[in-house]
Enzyme design. Structure first.
Site, PDB file in Angstrom:
ATOM      1  N   SER A   1       0.857  -1.178   0.000  1.00 38.76           N
ATOM      2  CA  SER A   1       0.000   0.000   0.000  1.00 38.76           C
ATOM      3  C   SER A   1       0.892   1.227   0.000  1.00 38.76           C
ATOM      4  O   SER A   1       2.008   1.199   0.541  1.00 38.76           O
ATOM      5  CB  SER A   1      -0.894   0.013   1.243  1.00 38.76           C
TER       6      SER A   1
ATOM      7  N   TYR B   1      -1.238  -0.426  10.590  1.00 41.38           N
ATOM      8  CA  TYR B   1      -1.322  -0.843   9.190  1.00 41.38           C
ATOM      9  C   TYR B   1      -0.154  -0.287   8.395  1.00 41.38           C
ATOM     10  O   TYR B   1       0.482  -0.997   7.606  1.00 41.38           O
ATOM     11  CB  TYR B   1      -2.649  -0.385   8.592  1.00 41.38           C
TER      12      TYR B   1
END
Length: 229
Positions: free
Chosen positions: A136, A151
């Site tokens: 990501s 995350y």
């Protein structure tokens, strides 16, 4: 026809990758965790017929991953390590669910490496082996912001693992890249995301199809553009 292994294929990007690859005539091995949406994945795999296979394992369970790998005797040309999670609600530098984020790191950072190590013998037999870690842009150390620290940290760790594995496998001619799929309207991305899952996967597949060893150690988005580590 190439053999693709999609780890984490029961929903979202993994499910759409499986569907598009099956439709275009590839051999597809798709994995999911116990209790995941089996029916959707079976439907996505259906066009592949006998070229489709399901595996069941949790990427946090090394024994299960390695046991699943013994079921695959054919060469693997492309491994997409897609399985991941978003983690607990409390994951800021001021309020951290430490056990929850530790489990998230196990899933998002170490899980893909477990899969890559387990299936490396099959990749070494592939015609044009490639490894893609689904990362990501939130894992970029250059990106500002503090939300969802757990995350972000898990994806930053995955990016470092991708770099190291790329360096280790470069002499064998196996490229390894980290991939940002875009902000996609999936269960994880949410309804306000800017990108449909079909558009994201169309781009991801174009990028993967064109990968060579010259691309190893790159951090790419679904359009093939580089992201700052």
């Amino acid at each position: 026809m190439s053999h693709w292994l999609i780890a984490g294929a029961s929903r979202g990007i993994g499910l759409e990758l499986t569907r598009q690859l099956a439709l275009r005539g590839e051999q597809v091995t798709a994995s999911l965790r116990a209790g995941s949406r089996l029916e959707a994945l079976e439907a996505a795999l259906a066009p592949a017929g006998s070229r489709g296979r399901l595996l069941e394992f949790d990427t946090r369970d090394e024994s299960a991953v390695r046991a699943a790998a013994t079921q695959v005797t054919e060469p693997v040309d492309v491994l997409v390590a897609n399985a991941g999670a978003y983690g607990p609600q409390r994951q800021s530098s001021l309020d951290m669910d430490f056990p929850g984020v530790l489990d998230l790191l196990d899933t998002n950072a170490l899980g893909p490496l477990r899969v890559a190590q387990a299936f490396l013998p099959q990749l070494r037999q592939g015609q044009k082996p490639r490894i893609v870690f689904m990362s990501s842009v939130l894992g970029s150390m250059a990106l500002e912001g503090t939300f969802n620290l757990g995350y972000r940290a898990s994806k930053a760790a995955l990016n470092k693992i991708a770099q190291c594995l790329a360096d280790d496998l470069k002499p064998e001619g196996i490229p390894v890249v980290a991939m940002h799929p875009g902000w996609v309207r999936t269960d994880m991305g949410g309804p306000n995301a800017t990108l449909g899952v079909e558009e994201s996967v169309d781009g991801i597949l174009r990028v993967i199809d064109g990968l060579t060893v010259a691309d190893t150690r790159r951090y790419l988005d679904y359009r093939g553009q580089d992201i700052d580590w």
